[in-house]
Write an enzyme that holds these catalytic residues in place. Structure first.
Site, PDB file in Angstrom:
ATOM      1  N   LYS A 149       0.844  -1.189   0.000  1.00 36.98           N
ATOM      2  CA  LYS A 149       0.000   0.000   0.000  1.00 36.98           C
ATOM      3  C   LYS A 149       0.877   1.236   0.000  1.00 36.98           C
ATOM      4  CE  LYS A 149      -3.348   2.662   2.734  1.00 36.98           C
ATOM      5  NZ  LYS A 149      -4.194   2.748   3.936  1.00 36.98           N
ATOM      6  N   GLU A 206      -9.642  11.699  12.291  1.00 39.36           N
ATOM      7  CA  GLU A 206      -8.888  10.529  12.750  1.00 39.36           C
ATOM      8  C   GLU A 206      -8.017  10.815  13.976  1.00 39.36           C
ATOM      9  OE1 GLU A 206      -6.033   6.994  10.906  1.00 39.36           O
ATOM     10  OE2 GLU A 206      -6.690   8.661   9.647  1.00 39.36           O
TER      11      GLU A 206
END
Length: 408
Positions: A149, A206
């Site tokens: 990723k 977040e």
């Protein structure tokens, strides 16, 4: 003369702290449960760069806070921001005063959100077509090696025809994002000397990590979908996100890495078996709340943040390979974007949010950022659309529509 830090009474309204914010002399941080306004500078954490700068940051902050206590500075707290690149100095200070209140609650009868009243020229960096090519490069790297990723970001450079009202922008962000982490942090002058006063401003959904006594909480987000104004379509997008093999795989990579980073510091750690859905005004996210109990009370919130940063949610996995890919593909330095913003006190308690949905601002310019996680199964078109959706947090707070790039 030494000025002691002051702590507000519990009755202090959070809205008053928001109204008291002044760019250039304040730190503002609002969470779903607490609002903080810090002002002035009692001490600055010395700037240190190098390969181990992030690793040494918690001990340097602890030393500055200890010195503040020795100087009879009440309730010393370090506030500020940590950059994406751990070799670059953080911007952390011990303020002269700090005031706390509960969560921001806005009067429904009062119009809080107002457009900033400026017009802008817009320059995407990179251009959308170049970003799509970067996604293709990342996918090629994944096919030929162990990279699983990489998070690739874009920037929008907006130049205003009049001074930007940062306090109103902060109001708008807080009003639109009551469940997130709204912040404004003073930054040092730009390296080229063009901007003497800069501000990092945004509303992150977040939480990187918090520590309250022995209790530890991390809440990584990975896997996203844009919200829709149509209620039925919006729910369908949420359903598809929860069922998306690609997004669930991306989320699992992040959760595994966060849990691995926290385990050495915790005697217990609770990791959910699967994600839940959370939403902002513009996005759906896959979310996992990871909780733990510290094994050693000397471990501070900043030590935990440094151990986690950067998570695969903002960098990729494996970290070193993802960092190298970002450096070779992205045509700009991220600065404090995808770093951490928050506070840590002398007892080690503190709270650090991931620095996303944000901009770096000076008197007449804003540099907005948005990124997307690239994994096998990603397409350039979908990742470009995700960044456009993530830009909306800042653009809507400015009173601009999603087609701002077309206004060039």
């Amino acid at each position: 003369m030494i000025t002691k830090a002051s702590v507000s009474s519990p009755q202090m309204l959070a809205a008053q702290l928001l109204e008291s914010y002044e760019a250039g002399s304040s730190f503002f941080f609002a969470t779903p449960r607490r609002t903080i306004l810090a002002r002035g500078t009692f001490a600055t954490v010395p700037h240190t760069a190098g390969a181990d700068a992030l690793e040494r940051l918690p001990s340097r902050v602890a030393a500055v806070l200890a010195d503040a206590r020795q100087a009879d500075h009440d309730i010393p707290v370090a506030v500020g921001a940590v950059p994406f690149d751990g070799t670059v100095p953080a911007q952390l200070v011990v303020p002269m005063t700090i005031q706390r209140a509960g969560p921001l609650v806005f009067d429904k009868d009062v119009q809080v959100h107002r457009p900033l009243g400026a017009s802008y020229t817009v320059q995407p960096v990179p251009e959308p077509s170049a970003y799509a090519q970067g996604v293709e490069r990342a996918l090629t790297l994944m096919k030929s090696g162990p990279l699983r990723k990489v998070v690739l970001s874009r920037s929008l450079h907006l130049s205003a025809n009049s001074p930007i009202d940062l306090r109103q922008l902060l109001r708008n962000l807080a009003w639109r994002n009551p469940s997130g982490y709204t912040f404004a942090v003073d930054l040092p002058p730009s390296a080229d000397g063009a901007s003497a006063q800069r501000t990092l401003i945004g509303a992150s959904p977040e939480l990187l990590v918090s520590r309250n006594g022995f209790q530890v909480l991390a809440n990584p987000l990975a896997g996203s979908a844009a919200r829709s104004a149509d209620p039925m379509e919006d729910q369908e997008r949420a359903r598809k996100l929860m069922a998306s093999e690609k997004d669930l795989r991306e989320h699992a990579v992040v959760i595994d890495a966060v849990a691995e980073a926290l385990r050495p510091y915790c005697k217990t750690l609770d990791v959910p078996a699967g994600p839940s859905l959370v939403s902002t005004a513009t996005m759906w996210h896959l979310s996992s709340r990871i909780t733990g109990e510290l094994a050693d009370p000397s471990i501070s919130s900043l030590t935990l943040a440094a151990a986690l940063h950067p998570t695969p949610a903002v960098c990729g996995y494996p970290t070193r390979l993802a960092h190298e890919a970002i450096g070779s593909i992205e045509p700009f330095e991220r600065g404090y974007y995808t770093g951490a913003v928050g506070w840590c006190d002398a007892t080690g308690d503190g709270q650090w949010a991931v620095t996303i949905r944000c901009a770096e601002a000076d008197e007449r310019t804003l540099r907005l950022f948005a990124g997307a996680g690239i994994v096998v199964g990603s397409t350039p078109e979908s990742e470009l659309a995700e960044t456009e959706a993530k830009f909306r947090t800042m653009l809507q707070a400015m009173g601009l529509g999603p087609s701002v790039e077309a206004q060039r």
